[in-house]
Scaffold this active site. Structure first.
Site, PDB file in Angstrom:
ATOM      1  N   HIS A  83      -1.077 -35.992 -27.403  1.00  0.00           N
ATOM      2  CA  HIS A  83      -1.294 -34.880 -26.462  1.00  0.00           C
ATOM      3  C   HIS A  83      -2.391 -35.246 -25.448  1.00  0.00           C
ATOM      4  O   HIS A  83      -2.087 -35.495 -24.301  1.00  0.00           O
ATOM      5  CB  HIS A  83      -1.631 -33.543 -27.142  1.00  0.00           C
ATOM      6  CG  HIS A  83      -0.585 -33.090 -28.102  1.00  0.00           C
ATOM      7  ND1 HIS A  83       0.707 -32.811 -27.715  1.00  0.00           N
ATOM      8  CD2 HIS A  83      -0.609 -32.877 -29.449  1.00  0.00           C
ATOM      9  CE1 HIS A  83       1.425 -32.451 -28.776  1.00  0.00           C
ATOM     10  NE2 HIS A  83       0.658 -32.472 -29.836  1.00  0.00           N
ATOM     11  N   ASP A 135       7.780 -34.486 -30.615  1.00  0.00           N
ATOM     12  CA  ASP A 135       6.873 -33.653 -31.400  1.00  0.00           C
ATOM     13  C   ASP A 135       7.581 -32.550 -32.191  1.00  0.00           C
ATOM     14  O   ASP A 135       8.093 -32.790 -33.265  1.00  0.00           O
ATOM     15  CB  ASP A 135       5.799 -33.076 -30.447  1.00  0.00           C
ATOM     16  CG  ASP A 135       4.653 -32.385 -31.170  1.00  0.00           C
ATOM     17  OD1 ASP A 135       4.634 -32.409 -32.407  1.00  0.00           O
ATOM     18  OD2 ASP A 135       3.770 -31.819 -30.495  1.00  0.00           O
TER      19      ASP A 135
HETATM   20 ZN   LIG Z   1       2.255 -33.078 -33.487  1.00  0.00          ZN
END
Ligand SMILES: [Zn+2]
Length: 447
Positions: free
Chosen positions: A266, A317
């Site tokens: 991220h 993800d």
């Molecule tokens: Zn994750």
């Protein structure tokens, strides 16, 4: 020895060649021949544009069962997490493996040839080990094998519920109690065939600095990759600074975690000096645009990463969608929305992020390239769909693929030299049926 004739192939950078023969021996590309006008006898013909396989650098396979169930109710990342925990509380080895196999098969059909499975669901519901402490990790490895995808199992250390909180009942499934016990368990996992073992720090919320240091030292001795969720939410930065007086990236650096084997997942809310630190240590960032949108995380500062020289990779993800083209183009398109500028990231750079950089991040150096000595993992995109019909194949086919292709345009997928998807069909797994069955079984147990 097998030979594949590619009508067109992307050979890295801006180099797209016509008539390329890839020779494969023992799962590796052993020759790349250009300007071969027709498929030689005995070769497998790949019509369309062949690319190295895509790397799904960040995955939690069981989140695939959340798709369509968490998008519309409003709330925040933290209320989404409550819903995810409902599922995490009840999954058992059979349902867990079945969802993972189906999700991995969906990935392969979409063009992903390697996945980094960030694996934190380790123990029985309510805590306590299975008789094999690595039961669920081994189930993930079997699921990947079944789906025909290469995997790095990123076994994830998770020791506490927050900076000053013990684990709650659901989180007790994630925790080994102490980093030494986590090491003891992970040491029993072994690489094999298409599987490697990597490591992860769930986040600076879930692991204290001293334990991160121990983990990073151990990973260094084994030459294992280390991944961590970093600054996905502003709240993590605020709490980290309040508790430790430093940002999550600074904390990880001080604990010795950053370096060429480290990937910050991220990194949405990293500061300018965090970015310098990531660049100086040759760490990578993994952006997960479709999940970050879905969870209202924010837009990663990819122009700043790029300008600092931080290599970028992508992941799906939470699997809100499984679509490598969408992850790749989102990097540029979201940057356009944020900066009001077009063309920060060129198509070949987006494809490099989605292929080679991901392989490197996951500890498969030499993957994600169509070159002599590379892993024989590649995918072919067909141009005979409504999305890509009319493409000028000689002008800029990479732009057409990045900005307009969809998973259903993936015609062929080869992993380790073996054809896994043939003419759009997974050879071993009925992907739709397995997704249907496994996800309904997972939720039946949750209720
Ligand atoms: Zn994750």
């Amino acid at each position: 020895v097998a030979a594949f004739w590619c009508e067109q192939a992307w050979l890295g950078g801006e180099d797209v060649a016509d008539g390329v023969v890839l020779t494969v021996t023992d799962g590796q590309i052993t020759s790349v021949e250009r300007d071969v006008p027709a498929a030689p006898a005995g070769s497998t013909r790949l019509d369309g544009l062949t690319l190295p396989g895509f790397a799904n650098t960040h995955s939690h396979s069981f989140h695939r069962a959340l798709r369509g169930r968490t998008h519309s109710a409003g709330g925040t990342f933290w209320t989404w997490r409550d819903r995810m925990y409902e599922l995490a509380a009840t999954l058992e080895p059979d349902t867990f493996e079945a969802v993972a196999a189906a999700a991995f098969a969906e990935m392969v059909a979409a063009g992903y040839t390697v996945v980094g499975e960030f694996h934190y669901l380790h123990h029985r519901p309510g805590g306590g080990s299975y008789s094999d402490r690595n039961e669920l990790g081994r189930r993930l490895i079997s699921a990947a094998e079944r789906a025909g995808i290469r995997v790095t199992l990123l076994d994830t250390c998770y020791l506490r519920g927050g900076f000053d909180e013990p684990v709650n009942e659901v989180q007790s499934r994630f925790s080994d109690g102490a980093v030494e016990r986590w090491i003891d368990r992970v040491a029993e996992l072994e690489a094999s065939g298409l599987c490697r073992i990597g490591t992860a720090v769930h986040s600076v919320r879930a692991v204290d600095p001293q334990s991160i240091r121990v983990l990073a030292d151990w990973a260094g001795q084994r030459d294992s990759v280390v991944h961590a969720h970093v600054s996905e939410q502003p709240q993590e930065n605020v709490a980290c600074i309040a508790t430790h007086g430093v940002t999550p990236t600074e904390l990880l650096d001080a604990a010795g975690a950053l370096g060429p084997r480290f990937t910050a997942v991220h990194a949405t809310h990293v500061t300018a000096s965090d970015i310098e630190r990531l660049a100086a240590t040759a760490s990578r960032c993994c952006i997960c645009p479709t999940t970050e949108r879905e969870l209202a995380d924010g837009i990663g500062a990819t122009a700043a990463w790029r300008n600092a020289g931080v290599e970028m990779c992508v992941g799906s993800d939470s699997h809100a969608v499984i679509d490598p083209f969408e992850e790749a183009r989102a990097v540029e398109l979201d940057e356009r929305l944020a900066s009001l500028q077009r063309g920060t990231h060129r198509p070949h750079e987006l494809l490099t992020a989605a292929t080679r950089s991901g392989y490197d991040s996951l500890g498969w150096p030499g993957g994600g390239r169509l070159a002599v000595g590379a892993l024989a993992d590649f995918v072919t995109v067909g141009f005979d769909s409504p999305r890509l019909a009319g493409t000028d194949r000689q002008a800029d086919p990479l732009a057409a693929v990045v900005f307009a292709a969809a998973p259903s345009d993936i015609r062929h997928v080869v992993v380790g030299g073996a054809v896994v998807v043939d003419d759009g069909v997974h050879r071993r797994v009925d992907v739709v049926a397995e997704l249907e069955q496994s996800i309904s079984a997972a939720w039946a147990a949750a209720r």
